[in-house]
Design a protein around this motif. Structure first.
Motif, PDB file in Angstrom:
ATOM      1  N   ILE A 176       0.852  -1.189   0.000  1.00 29.84           N
ATOM      2  CA  ILE A 176       0.000   0.000   0.000  1.00 29.84           C
ATOM      3  C   ILE A 176       0.891   1.243   0.000  1.00 29.84           C
ATOM      4  N   GLU A 177       0.663   2.109  -0.972  1.00 31.24           N
ATOM      5  CA  GLU A 177       1.389   3.378  -1.053  1.00 31.24           C
ATOM      6  C   GLU A 177       0.531   4.466  -0.434  1.00 31.24           C
ATOM      7  N   LEU A 178       1.156   5.300   0.372  1.00 36.09           N
ATOM      8  CA  LEU A 178       0.482   6.452   0.953  1.00 36.09           C
ATOM      9  C   LEU A 178       1.084   7.727   0.372  1.00 36.09           C
ATOM     10  N   GLY A 179       0.567   8.861   0.774  1.00 39.01           N
ATOM     11  CA  GLY A 179       1.044  10.151   0.281  1.00 39.01           C
ATOM     12  C   GLY A 179       2.399  10.536   0.847  1.00 39.01           C
ATOM     13  N   ASN A 180       2.745  11.812   0.656  1.00 40.43           N
ATOM     14  CA  ASN A 180       4.046  12.287   1.140  1.00 40.43           C
ATOM     15  C   ASN A 180       4.016  12.520   2.650  1.00 40.43           C
ATOM     16  N   LEU A 181       5.192  12.572   3.227  1.00 39.63           N
ATOM     17  CA  LEU A 181       5.317  12.620   4.691  1.00 39.63           C
ATOM     18  C   LEU A 181       4.617  13.812   5.327  1.00 39.63           C
ATOM     19  N   SER A 182       4.771  15.000   4.757  1.00 41.70           N
ATOM     20  CA  SER A 182       4.181  16.180   5.395  1.00 41.70           C
ATOM     21  C   SER A 182       2.660  16.120   5.356  1.00 41.70           C
ATOM     22  N   THR A 183       2.081  15.638   4.262  1.00 41.98           N
ATOM     23  CA  THR A 183       0.626  15.501   4.175  1.00 41.98           C
ATOM     24  C   THR A 183       0.127  14.486   5.189  1.00 41.98           C
ATOM     25  N   LEU A 184       0.828  13.376   5.311  1.00 44.90           N
ATOM     26  CA  LEU A 184       0.420  12.351   6.274  1.00 44.90           C
ATOM     27  C   LEU A 184       0.487  12.862   7.706  1.00 44.90           C
ATOM     28  N   MET A 185       1.533  13.595   8.022  1.00 46.86           N
ATOM     29  CA  MET A 185       1.666  14.100   9.391  1.00 46.86           C
ATOM     30  C   MET A 185       0.552  15.102   9.706  1.00 46.86           C
ATOM     31  N   ARG A 186       0.179  15.928   8.725  1.00 44.45           N
ATOM     32  CA  ARG A 186      -0.928  16.860   8.934  1.00 44.45           C
ATOM     33  C   ARG A 186      -2.257  16.115   9.088  1.00 44.45           C
ATOM     34  N   ALA A 187      -2.352  14.926   8.492  1.00 43.91           N
ATOM     35  CA  ALA A 187      -3.583  14.134   8.577  1.00 43.91           C
ATOM     36  C   ALA A 187      -3.649  13.294   9.851  1.00 43.91           C
ATOM     37  N   GLY A 188      -2.622  13.358  10.683  1.00 37.91           N
ATOM     38  CA  GLY A 188      -2.656  12.636  11.955  1.00 37.91           C
ATOM     39  C   GLY A 188      -1.735  11.438  12.057  1.00 37.91           C
ATOM     40  N   LEU A 196      -6.493   2.325  11.729  1.00 31.38           N
ATOM     41  CA  LEU A 196      -5.357   1.802  12.479  1.00 31.38           C
ATOM     42  C   LEU A 196      -5.811   0.813  13.546  1.00 31.38           C
ATOM     43  N   ALA A 197      -4.864   0.141  14.145  1.00 24.73           N
ATOM     44  CA  ALA A 197      -5.160  -0.878  15.162  1.00 24.73           C
ATOM     45  C   ALA A 197      -5.946  -0.309  16.341  1.00 24.73           C
ATOM     46  N   ASP A 198      -5.736   0.976  16.658  1.00 25.56           N
ATOM     47  CA  ASP A 198      -6.450   1.597  17.786  1.00 25.56           C
ATOM     48  C   ASP A 198      -7.838   2.102  17.404  1.00 25.56           C
ATOM     49  N   GLY A 199      -8.248   1.864  16.130  1.00 26.36           N
ATOM     50  CA  GLY A 199      -9.568   2.286  15.672  1.00 26.36           C
ATOM     51  C   GLY A 199      -9.597   3.648  15.016  1.00 26.36           C
ATOM     52  N   LYS A 200      -8.500   4.373  15.067  1.00 24.42           N
ATOM     53  CA  LYS A 200      -8.436   5.704  14.470  1.00 24.42           C
ATOM     54  C   LYS A 200      -8.390   5.577  12.944  1.00 24.42           C
ATOM     55  N   LYS A 201      -9.256   6.345  12.267  1.00 25.56           N
ATOM     56  CA  LYS A 201      -9.291   6.341  10.800  1.00 25.56           C
ATOM     57  C   LYS A 201      -8.505   7.552  10.299  1.00 25.56           C
ATOM     58  N   VAL A 202      -7.517   7.302   9.439  1.00 24.22           N
ATOM     59  CA  VAL A 202      -6.680   8.382   8.916  1.00 24.22           C
ATOM     60  C   VAL A 202      -6.679   8.374   7.393  1.00 24.22           C
ATOM     61  N   PHE A 203      -6.535   9.545   6.838  1.00 21.29           N
ATOM     62  CA  PHE A 203      -6.485   9.768   5.397  1.00 21.29           C
ATOM     63  C   PHE A 203      -5.166   9.245   4.844  1.00 21.29           C
ATOM     64  N   GLY A 204      -5.196   8.639   3.676  1.00 20.66           N
ATOM     65  CA  GLY A 204      -3.996   8.060   3.059  1.00 20.66           C
ATOM     66  C   GLY A 204      -3.067   9.061   2.418  1.00 20.66           C
ATOM     67  N   GLY A 205      -3.470  10.316   2.337  1.00 23.46           N
ATOM     68  CA  GLY A 205      -2.561  11.352   1.873  1.00 23.46           C
ATOM     69  C   GLY A 205      -2.592  11.662   0.402  1.00 23.46           C
TER      70      GLY A 205
END
Length: 133
Positions: A71-83, A116-125
């Motif tokens: 699975i490919e996700l977005g760039n690091l800064s976008t992911l960090m802003r998304a949580g 995620l394993a803790d149930g948190k839903k995050v954007f793929g970036g």
């Protein structure tokens, strides 16, 4: 002297453009009309520029066979802003991924959302509607 300058200029231009050749477009690899959802156990995480990749073992209920999906996700800064944080994924975590399928049919996708394993839903970036580059 003039030839050396031209050669140096061409060489610099090639070096400067190398990152552009290495980057791929969403549309070149993934099909925005073919989304899929998988649930499985994280086997590997590659947290690096320009994109994050992680791998998930997914068991087919009908056959019992296990397939590994990249699975490919977005760039690091976008992911960090998304949580996202560097420690958001751990080997063995069970995650649910909604992604866009690879055009070549490989067990690969571009992550849209991850639970995620803790149930948190995050954007793929990377949003396919805007991923034209």
């Amino acid at each position: 002297m003039k030839m050396k300058f031209v050669a140096a200029l061409v060489g610099f231009g090639l070096l400067a453009s190398m990152p552009m050749f290495a980057h791929h477009s969403f549309a070149a690899e993934y099909d925005r009309t073919k989304s899929f959802t998988i649930k499985g156990s994280v086997t590997k995480v590659e947290w690096m520029n320009p994109h994050v990749y992680f791998y998930v073992d997914v068991k087919d209920d009908a056959s019992g066979k296990v397939a590994n999906y990249g699975i490919e996700l977005g760039n690091l800064s976008t992911l960090m802003r998304a949580g996202w944080r560097k420690d958001s994924l751990h080997i063995g975590d069970v995650v649910t991924v909604e992604a866009f399928r690879a055009k070549d049919g490989a067990n690969q996708g571009n992550g849209r959302t991850v639970v995620l394993a803790d149930g948190k839903k995050v954007f793929g970036g990377q949003n396919a509607e805007y991923a034209g580059n």
